[in-house]
Design an enzyme around this catalytic site. Structure first.
Site, PDB file in Angstrom:
ATOM      1  N   ASP A  29       5.211 -54.882 -24.319  1.00 20.39           N
ATOM      2  CA  ASP A  29       4.624 -53.598 -23.934  1.00 20.39           C
ATOM      3  C   ASP A  29       3.777 -53.019 -25.062  1.00 20.39           C
ATOM      4  OD1 ASP A  29       5.548 -53.644 -21.341  1.00 20.39           O
ATOM      5  OD2 ASP A  29       7.460 -52.727 -21.859  1.00 20.39           O
ATOM      6  N   ASP A  78       3.717 -59.273 -14.956  1.00 21.69           N
ATOM      7  CA  ASP A  78       4.316 -58.099 -14.301  1.00 21.69           C
ATOM      8  C   ASP A  78       3.209 -57.124 -13.898  1.00 21.69           C
ATOM      9  OD1 ASP A  78       6.033 -56.044 -13.507  1.00 21.69           O
ATOM     10  OD2 ASP A  78       6.477 -55.405 -15.558  1.00 21.69           O
ATOM     11  N   LYS A  80       2.859 -56.191 -10.572  1.00 23.14           N
ATOM     12  CA  LYS A  80       3.386 -55.479  -9.397  1.00 23.14           C
ATOM     13  C   LYS A  80       2.316 -55.268  -8.335  1.00 23.14           C
ATOM     14  CE  LYS A  80       6.807 -52.880 -12.134  1.00 23.14           C
ATOM     15  NZ  LYS A  80       6.340 -53.170 -13.515  1.00 23.14           N
ATOM     16  N   ASP A  83      -0.952 -54.136  -2.197  1.00 21.90           N
ATOM     17  CA  ASP A  83      -2.251 -53.947  -1.548  1.00 21.90           C
ATOM     18  C   ASP A  83      -2.159 -54.563  -0.148  1.00 21.90           C
ATOM     19  OD1 ASP A  83      -5.084 -53.615  -1.161  1.00 21.90           O
ATOM     20  OD2 ASP A  83      -5.352 -53.754  -3.329  1.00 21.90           O
ATOM     21  N   ILE A  84      -3.271 -54.671   0.537  1.00 22.97           N
ATOM     22  CA  ILE A  84      -3.223 -55.290   1.864  1.00 22.97           C
ATOM     23  C   ILE A  84      -2.900 -56.789   1.706  1.00 22.97           C
ATOM     24  CG2 ILE A  84      -4.750 -53.602   2.957  1.00 22.97           C
ATOM     25  CD1 ILE A  84      -7.031 -55.675   2.649  1.00 22.97           C
ATOM     26  N   THR A 142      13.285 -48.746 -11.862  1.00 23.01           N
ATOM     27  CA  THR A 142      14.495 -48.235 -12.529  1.00 23.01           C
ATOM     28  C   THR A 142      14.268 -46.848 -13.145  1.00 23.01           C
ATOM     29  OG1 THR A 142      13.813 -49.741 -14.285  1.00 23.01           O
ATOM     30  CG2 THR A 142      15.746 -50.354 -13.025  1.00 23.01           C
ATOM     31  N   GLY A 233      12.671 -54.656 -23.410  1.00 27.56           N
ATOM     32  CA  GLY A 233      11.538 -54.256 -24.241  1.00 27.56           C
ATOM     33  C   GLY A 233      12.012 -53.473 -25.440  1.00 27.56           C
ATOM     34  N   ARG A 234      12.093 -52.143 -25.245  1.00 29.93           N
ATOM     35  CA  ARG A 234      12.352 -51.258 -26.377  1.00 29.93           C
ATOM     36  C   ARG A 234      13.699 -51.495 -27.063  1.00 29.93           C
ATOM     37  NH1 ARG A 234      10.451 -46.261 -22.851  1.00 29.93           N
ATOM     38  NH2 ARG A 234      11.309 -47.714 -21.318  1.00 29.93           N
TER      39      ARG A 234
HETATM   40  O1  C5P Z   1      11.526 -50.950 -22.849  1.00 29.50           O
HETATM   41  P1  C5P Z   1      12.250 -51.307 -21.595  1.00 29.50           P
HETATM   42  O2  C5P Z   1      13.298 -52.381 -21.796  1.00 29.50           O
HETATM   43  O3  C5P Z   1      12.734 -50.113 -20.810  1.00 29.50           O
HETATM   44  O4  C5P Z   1      11.098 -52.000 -20.726  1.00 29.50           O
HETATM   45  C1  C5P Z   1      11.322 -52.409 -19.402  1.00 29.50           C
HETATM   46  C2  C5P Z   1      10.147 -53.200 -18.941  1.00 29.50           C
HETATM   47  O5  C5P Z   1      10.414 -53.613 -17.621  1.00 29.50           O
HETATM   48  C3  C5P Z   1       8.838 -52.435 -18.916  1.00 29.50           C
HETATM   49  O6  C5P Z   1       7.805 -53.355 -19.270  1.00 29.50           O
HETATM   50  C4  C5P Z   1       8.681 -52.010 -17.474  1.00 29.50           C
HETATM   51  O7  C5P Z   1       7.329 -51.975 -17.071  1.00 29.50           O
HETATM   52  C5  C5P Z   1       9.398 -53.148 -16.741  1.00 29.50           C
HETATM   53  N1  C5P Z   1       9.943 -52.816 -15.443  1.00 29.50           N
HETATM   54  C6  C5P Z   1      10.840 -51.773 -15.240  1.00 29.50           C
HETATM   55  N2  C5P Z   1      11.310 -51.491 -13.980  1.00 29.50           N
HETATM   56  C7  C5P Z   1      10.927 -52.243 -12.945  1.00 29.50           C
HETATM   57  C8  C5P Z   1      10.038 -53.307 -13.131  1.00 29.50           C
HETATM   58  C9  C5P Z   1       9.583 -53.573 -14.421  1.00 29.50           C
HETATM   59  O8  C5P Z   1      11.233 -51.107 -16.201  1.00 29.50           O
HETATM   60  N3  C5P Z   1      11.443 -51.993 -11.750  1.00 29.50           N
END
Ligand code: C5P
Length: 257
Positions: A29, A78, A80, A83-84, A142, A233-234
């Protein structure tokens, strides 16, 4: 939880015994090519799949995907798609031609959209002899909680029922699995079986901050509930020592290899 699962590559069932490192998808990210490449180089010994999301892909495009592939690693694209059906099917073909391991579409795009995308993937992989990427449906983000689902999105079903419903649509459309909160993994697993992949973001070890995620679980608990992949991620990249944080998570989930 069983030590191995089956899933399909070009419609063949393949058994996969997954090590902790294979279960963690590291979310890149960041917005800059150089920064993303630095992260990939730092983690390529420890991580097999890197997630390229909309910020990074919009900023730098396919060259980063190619770079990750040239390091011998896999990409979860990712973006997501939502669209049609015709547009999403063509995007799915483009993702297959990029050679990504996995990509996702929003289940809220509907059954027909998902069906056409899955069909287009099967066709292109056979015709052009490219490996069929896993196609995964996003259920409810989430970052959305029960109140937002009801008051902002106007959905009167409970979160768990809505997620189950959307996972069912993805299953019927022939998708390989869903992205879902780890809180919903158990329910999805029990309804749609062991071959249906569950990719869980919103993962927070007990020692990491929740940030903007509302429905989170620890890595171990997410796996215990049936998640196949953990998108992180974080909880790794925002820690003072990211490699150490990753190792700590791997140790926590070792029993699930
Ligand atoms: O930093 P963190 O662990 O919260 O990052 C979660 C990653 O998962 C982000 O890149 C976010 O875009 C992705 N994501 C999400 N929820 C979803 C689908 C993807 O948090 N339903």
């Amino acid at each position: 939880m069983t030590a191995s699962r089956y899933f399909k590559i070009n419609d063949n069932r393949i058994e996969l015994s997954m090590q902790p490192r294979e279960r963690i998808i590291l979310a890149l990210d960041v917005a800059e090519y150089g920064e993303a490449v630095r992260i990939v180089n730092k983690f390529k010994k420890h991580i097999d799949v890197f997630k390229v999301g909309s910020e990074l892909f919009t900023s730098v495009g396919p060259k980063l995907v190619e770079k990750i592939h040239s390091a011998g690693k896999k990409v979860f694209l990712d973006l997501k798609f939502h669209d049609i059906p015709n547009t999403v099917a063509k995007s799915a073909v483009a993702a297959a031609r990029l050679g990504v391991f996995m990509f996702n579409v929003h289940t809220l795009g509907g059954l027909e959209m998902m069906k056409q995308a899955a069909q287009a993937l099967r066709k292109v992989s056979l015709k052009e002899n490219v490996e069929r990427p896993r196609i995964i449906g996003v259920t409810i983000l989430t970052s959305i909680d029960q109140a937002a689902l009801r008051d902002e999105l106007g959905v009167s079903l409970r979160m768990s029922a809505q997620v189950k419903h959307l996972a069912g649509l993805a299953h019927n459309a022939g998708l390989d699995g869903v992205v879902a909160s780890p809180e919903d993994a158990e329910r999805i697993r029990s309804h749609y079986g062991k071959d249906f992949l569950i990719v869980a973001p919103g993962i927070r070890p007990s020692w990491a901050a929740a940030d903007d995620q509302k429905r989170t679980l620890t890595p171990k608990e997410a796996l215990r509930r049936g998640a196949d992949y953990l998108v992180i991620g974080r909880a790794v990249l925002s820690q003072p020592d990211p490699v150490k944080a990753l190792k700590r998570i791997e140790e926590e989930i070792e029993n699930f290899s």
